[in-house]
Design a protein around this motif. Structure first.
Motif, PDB file in Angstrom:
ATOM      1  N   GLY A   1       0.784  -1.214   0.000  1.00 22.91           N
ATOM      2  CA  GLY A   1       0.000   0.000   0.000  1.00 22.91           C
ATOM      3  C   GLY A   1       0.824   1.275   0.000  1.00 22.91           C
ATOM      4  O   GLY A   1       0.286   2.359   0.225  1.00 22.91           O
ATOM      5  N   GLU A   2       2.122   1.159  -0.269  1.00 21.32           N
ATOM      6  CA  GLU A   2       3.001   2.324  -0.280  1.00 21.32           C
ATOM      7  C   GLU A   2       3.194   2.816  -1.708  1.00 21.32           C
ATOM      8  O   GLU A   2       3.432   2.026  -2.619  1.00 21.32           O
ATOM      9  N   PRO A   3       3.096   4.131  -1.910  1.00 23.63           N
ATOM     10  CA  PRO A   3       3.286   4.663  -3.268  1.00 23.63           C
ATOM     11  C   PRO A   3       4.744   4.568  -3.708  1.00 23.63           C
ATOM     12  O   PRO A   3       5.660   4.591  -2.875  1.00 23.63           O
ATOM     13  N   PHE A   4       4.959   4.438  -5.022  1.00 26.30           N
ATOM     14  CA  PHE A   4       6.307   4.448  -5.570  1.00 26.30           C
ATOM     15  C   PHE A   4       6.330   5.263  -6.847  1.00 26.30           C
ATOM     16  O   PHE A   4       5.297   5.455  -7.500  1.00 26.30           O
ATOM     17  N   SER A   5       7.507   5.750  -7.170  1.00 23.60           N
ATOM     18  CA  SER A   5       7.724   6.486  -8.412  1.00 23.60           C
ATOM     19  C   SER A   5       9.117   6.132  -8.905  1.00 23.60           C
ATOM     20  O   SER A   5      10.090   6.268  -8.164  1.00 23.60           O
ATOM     21  N   VAL A   6       9.214   5.672 -10.149  1.00 21.45           N
ATOM     22  CA  VAL A   6      10.486   5.276 -10.736  1.00 21.45           C
ATOM     23  C   VAL A   6      10.710   6.107 -11.998  1.00 21.45           C
ATOM     24  O   VAL A   6       9.848   6.146 -12.875  1.00 21.45           O
ATOM     25  N   ASN A   7      11.845   6.779 -12.069  1.00 19.71           N
ATOM     26  CA  ASN A   7      12.220   7.513 -13.273  1.00 19.71           C
ATOM     27  C   ASN A   7      12.847   6.540 -14.265  1.00 19.71           C
ATOM     28  O   ASN A   7      13.640   5.686 -13.884  1.00 19.71           O
ATOM     29  N   ALA A   8      12.503   6.671 -15.524  1.00 22.88           N
ATOM     30  CA  ALA A   8      12.992   5.770 -16.569  1.00 22.88           C
ATOM     31  C   ALA A   8      14.501   5.876 -16.743  1.00 22.88           C
ATOM     32  O   ALA A   8      15.049   6.967 -16.783  1.00 22.88           O
ATOM     33  N   LEU A   9      15.170   4.726 -16.857  1.00 20.45           N
ATOM     34  CA  LEU A   9      16.595   4.683 -17.172  1.00 20.45           C
ATOM     35  C   LEU A   9      16.827   4.406 -18.651  1.00 20.45           C
ATOM     36  O   LEU A   9      17.931   4.575 -19.139  1.00 20.45           O
ATOM     37  N   GLY A  10      15.813   3.921 -19.336  1.00 19.83           N
ATOM     38  CA  GLY A  10      15.956   3.533 -20.733  1.00 19.83           C
ATOM     39  C   GLY A  10      16.247   2.051 -20.848  1.00 19.83           C
ATOM     40  O   GLY A  10      16.710   1.402 -19.908  1.00 19.83           O
ATOM     41  N   MET A  11      15.970   1.530 -22.021  1.00 23.00           N
ATOM     42  CA  MET A  11      16.102   0.095 -22.272  1.00 23.00           C
ATOM     43  C   MET A  11      17.542  -0.393 -22.103  1.00 23.00           C
ATOM     44  O   MET A  11      17.780  -1.456 -21.519  1.00 23.00           O
ATOM     45  N   ASP A  12      18.514   0.356 -22.605  1.00 20.99           N
ATOM     46  CA  ASP A  12      19.902  -0.106 -22.558  1.00 20.99           C
ATOM     47  C   ASP A  12      20.424  -0.230 -21.133  1.00 20.99           C
ATOM     48  O   ASP A  12      21.024  -1.253 -20.775  1.00 20.99           O
ATOM     49  N   LYS A  13      20.213   0.796 -20.314  1.00 20.49           N
ATOM     50  CA  LYS A  13      20.693   0.729 -18.929  1.00 20.49           C
ATOM     51  C   LYS A  13      19.954  -0.344 -18.139  1.00 20.49           C
ATOM     52  O   LYS A  13      20.571  -1.082 -17.365  1.00 20.49           O
ATOM     53  N   ALA A  14      18.643  -0.440 -18.327  1.00 18.84           N
ATOM     54  CA  ALA A  14      17.872  -1.471 -17.627  1.00 18.84           C
ATOM     55  C   ALA A  14      18.362  -2.860 -18.022  1.00 18.84           C
ATOM     56  O   ALA A  14      18.523  -3.738 -17.170  1.00 18.84           O
TER      57      ALA A  14
ATOM     58  N   ALA B   1      23.732  -2.372 -10.449  1.00 21.76           N
ATOM     59  CA  ALA B   1      23.659  -0.950 -10.796  1.00 21.76           C
ATOM     60  C   ALA B   1      24.855  -0.198 -10.218  1.00 21.76           C
ATOM     61  O   ALA B   1      25.448   0.658 -10.890  1.00 21.76           O
ATOM     62  N   ALA B   2      25.239  -0.527  -8.995  1.00 20.96           N
ATOM     63  CA  ALA B   2      26.400   0.115  -8.377  1.00 20.96           C
ATOM     64  C   ALA B   2      27.687  -0.246  -9.112  1.00 20.96           C
ATOM     65  O   ALA B   2      28.549   0.619  -9.321  1.00 20.96           O
ATOM     66  N   ASP B   3      27.829  -1.501  -9.504  1.00 20.56           N
ATOM     67  CA  ASP B   3      29.011  -1.929 -10.256  1.00 20.56           C
ATOM     68  C   ASP B   3      29.154  -1.132 -11.551  1.00 20.56           C
ATOM     69  O   ASP B   3      30.250  -0.730 -11.928  1.00 20.56           O
ATOM     70  N   LEU B   4      28.027  -0.940 -12.229  1.00 22.11           N
ATOM     71  CA  LEU B   4      28.055  -0.304 -13.549  1.00 22.11           C
ATOM     72  C   LEU B   4      28.103   1.215 -13.506  1.00 22.11           C
ATOM     73  O   LEU B   4      28.741   1.841 -14.355  1.00 22.11           O
ATOM     74  N   TYR B   5      27.416   1.822 -12.528  1.00 20.35           N
ATOM     75  CA  TYR B   5      27.226   3.271 -12.575  1.00 20.35           C
ATOM     76  C   TYR B   5      27.676   4.017 -11.326  1.00 20.35           C
ATOM     77  O   TYR B   5      27.588   5.235 -11.286  1.00 20.35           O
ATOM     78  N   GLY B   6      28.137   3.300 -10.317  1.00 25.99           N
ATOM     79  CA  GLY B   6      28.603   3.948  -9.089  1.00 25.99           C
ATOM     80  C   GLY B   6      27.579   3.840  -7.975  1.00 25.99           C
ATOM     81  O   GLY B   6      26.372   3.841  -8.217  1.00 25.99           O
ATOM     82  N   THR B   7      28.071   3.753  -6.766  1.00 28.22           N
ATOM     83  CA  THR B   7      27.241   3.503  -5.594  1.00 28.22           C
ATOM     84  C   THR B   7      26.154   4.549  -5.375  1.00 28.22           C
ATOM     85  O   THR B   7      25.038   4.219  -4.988  1.00 28.22           O
ATOM     86  N   CYS B   8      26.455   5.800  -5.597  1.00 31.56           N
ATOM     87  CA  CYS B   8      25.498   6.879  -5.339  1.00 31.56           C
ATOM     88  C   CYS B   8      24.839   7.399  -6.604  1.00 31.56           C
ATOM     89  O   CYS B   8      24.349   8.531  -6.645  1.00 31.56           O
ATOM     90  N   SER B   9      24.797   6.596  -7.631  1.00 29.46           N
ATOM     91  CA  SER B   9      24.286   7.043  -8.937  1.00 29.46           C
ATOM     92  C   SER B   9      22.760   7.058  -8.977  1.00 29.46           C
ATOM     93  O   SER B   9      22.087   6.387  -8.189  1.00 29.46           O
ATOM     94  N   ALA B  10      22.234   7.800  -9.916  1.00 28.38           N
ATOM     95  CA  ALA B  10      20.787   7.820 -10.161  1.00 28.38           C
ATOM     96  C   ALA B  10      20.290   6.426 -10.534  1.00 28.38           C
ATOM     97  O   ALA B  10      19.167   6.050 -10.187  1.00 28.38           O
ATOM     98  N   GLU B  11      21.127   5.653 -11.218  1.00 28.22           N
ATOM     99  CA  GLU B  11      20.745   4.311 -11.615  1.00 28.22           C
ATOM    100  C   GLU B  11      20.506   3.397 -10.408  1.00 28.22           C
ATOM    101  O   GLU B  11      19.573   2.590 -10.412  1.00 28.22           O
ATOM    102  N   VAL B  12      21.315   3.539  -9.378  1.00 28.95           N
ATOM    103  CA  VAL B  12      21.113   2.760  -8.148  1.00 28.95           C
ATOM    104  C   VAL B  12      19.833   3.215  -7.465  1.00 28.95           C
ATOM    105  O   VAL B  12      19.030   2.392  -7.001  1.00 28.95           O
ATOM    106  N   ILE B  13      19.616   4.509  -7.398  1.00 26.53           N
ATOM    107  CA  ILE B  13      18.412   5.035  -6.738  1.00 26.53           C
ATOM    108  C   ILE B  13      17.154   4.515  -7.430  1.00 26.53           C
ATOM    109  O   ILE B  13      16.223   4.064  -6.776  1.00 26.53           O
ATOM    110  N   GLU B  14      17.125   4.541  -8.748  1.00 21.71           N
ATOM    111  CA  GLU B  14      15.949   4.080  -9.469  1.00 21.71           C
ATOM    112  C   GLU B  14      15.791   2.567  -9.394  1.00 21.71           C
ATOM    113  O   GLU B  14      14.675   2.060  -9.354  1.00 21.71           O
TER     114      GLU B  14
END
Length: 76
Positions: free
Chosen positions: A20-33, A62-75
């Motif tokens: 029951g918790e809301p979520f919001s995910v920003n698109a990373l695109g097909m290649d990054k996903a 995601a951390a391996d590829l883009y860094g621990t604090c990256s937007a990719e890890v957050i998403e």
């Protein structure tokens, strides 16, 4: 669940999870996903992996590829 996770990672979206918790995910695109999902499958998941393992592996991938604090890890 993995298919919907991949869709959200690639295309983005909002909603409410099973708790029951809301979520919001920003698109990373097909290649990054795809890169994150492939790395997870290739290096972190085993035949006996559970959902928690898939989550941990995806975050680590995601951390391996883009860094621990990256937007990719957050998403992810």
């Amino acid at each position: 669940m993995q298919n919907y996770w991949f869709y959200l990672l690639a295309e983005g979206g909002t909603g409410t999870n099973d708790n029951g918790e809301p979520f919001s995910v920003n698109a990373l695109g097909m290649d990054k996903a795809a890169d994150i999902a492939y790395r997870n499958l290739a290096f972190y998941l085993t035949p006996s992996s559970q959902y928690a393992d898939a989550r941990a592996g995806a975050l680590q991938s995601a951390a391996d590829l883009y860094g621990t604090c990256s937007a990719e890890v957050i998403e992810t």
